[in-house]
Motif scaffolding. Structure first.
Motif: not given
Length: 258
Positions: A140-141, A146-155, A206-209
């Motif tokens: 990522v530059a 980017v698409d930003v995703y939030a994950t808590s393990g369950a969702a 957070l994950y950046f795709a």
């Protein structure tokens, strides 16, 4: 008489100790010279004293005796810009990570130019925590979308789509290495999304795709299907109207309908 004998014995012992120390120092010096000669014969180059990190040095840390020392290094293997005199970087903090065992380079202490972020009109700049694994391996530059995703393990939820990356902390782990280290990413988002992103960064990971440039989102795909269905219905209705017009015209002319 006895005291005099003790003094003589003590003096003799002192002379013997000094002789032992001098002998040990001479042997040690000889060993060092022997190792140096062996290294020169093996690698064919002179050795030079250069500063080497003895512990990891984080950005912002100062160079001192607790995290660095001078070591003999083959001159042919010393990278360009190596540090030979600590006075050159006195009171200068590191601007990029330096790892234990690494020859210290002056470039690790270069002052970074302050470049103002170019925030698009109507947007807000917000920095979010990141890691290489969650930032597409450090790919990522600035300028990326980017698409930003939030994950808590369950969702896992998409909390921001196609946001512009303004800047990152991406640095190479080693000189010339393709591996990257990332600690934060700054993105431009709508003002109402700032609070949600900050809350998500505190409560989840957070994950950046990096989306494909030709990819179509599910919403866009749904709208496209609906539009196609509407076009089909419209064409069918238009055909029916055309047939009805033909029937009416046939009735008026008295000719049979086709």
């Amino acid at each position: 008489m006895r005291q005099r004998a003790n003094l003589i014995a003590g003096a003799i012992c002192g002379v013997v100790c000094v002789a032992c120390v001098l002998s040990y120092a001479s042997d040690l010096r000889a060993d060092v010279e022997e190792e140096r000669s062996a290294a020169l014969a093996r690698y064919g180059g002179e050795q030079v004293e250069v500063f080497v990190a003895t512990d990891d040095i984080a950005p912002g840390d100062m160079l001192d005796a607790s995290n660095s020392e001078k070591r003999l290094w083959l001159s042919e293997l010393i990278p360009e810009g190596a540090l030979f005199d600590a006075a050159d970087l006195e009171s200068t903090p590191a601007t990029s990570p330096i790892y234990a065992g690494e020859v210290i380079l002056k470039s690790r202490f270069d002052e970074e130019e302050d470049v103002a972020l170019q925030v698009p009109d109507g947007k807000c700049a917000v920095s979010l925590p990141a890691e290489s694994v969650s930032a597409v391996g450090g790919s990522v530059a600035p300028g990326s979308s980017v698409d930003v995703y939030a994950t808590s393990g369950a969702a896992t939820d998409l909390i921001a789509a196609r946001v512009l990356v303004l800047s990152t902390s991406t640095t190479a782990l080693e000189e010339g290495s393709s591996k990257k280290d990332v600690t934060w990413i700054t993105v431009a988002v709508n003002p109402e999304a700032v609070a949600e992103l900050i809350t998500a960064s505190q409560k989840s990971e957070l994950y950046f795709a990096l989306p494909s440039e030709v990819a179509v989102s599910s919403d866009e795909a749904g709208r496209t299907d609906a539009q196609e269905a509407s076009d089909v219905d419209g064409a069918f209705e238009e055909n029916e109207n055309r047939d009805s017009d033909k029937d009416d015209a046939a009735e008026v002319s008295g000719e049979p309908a086709a």
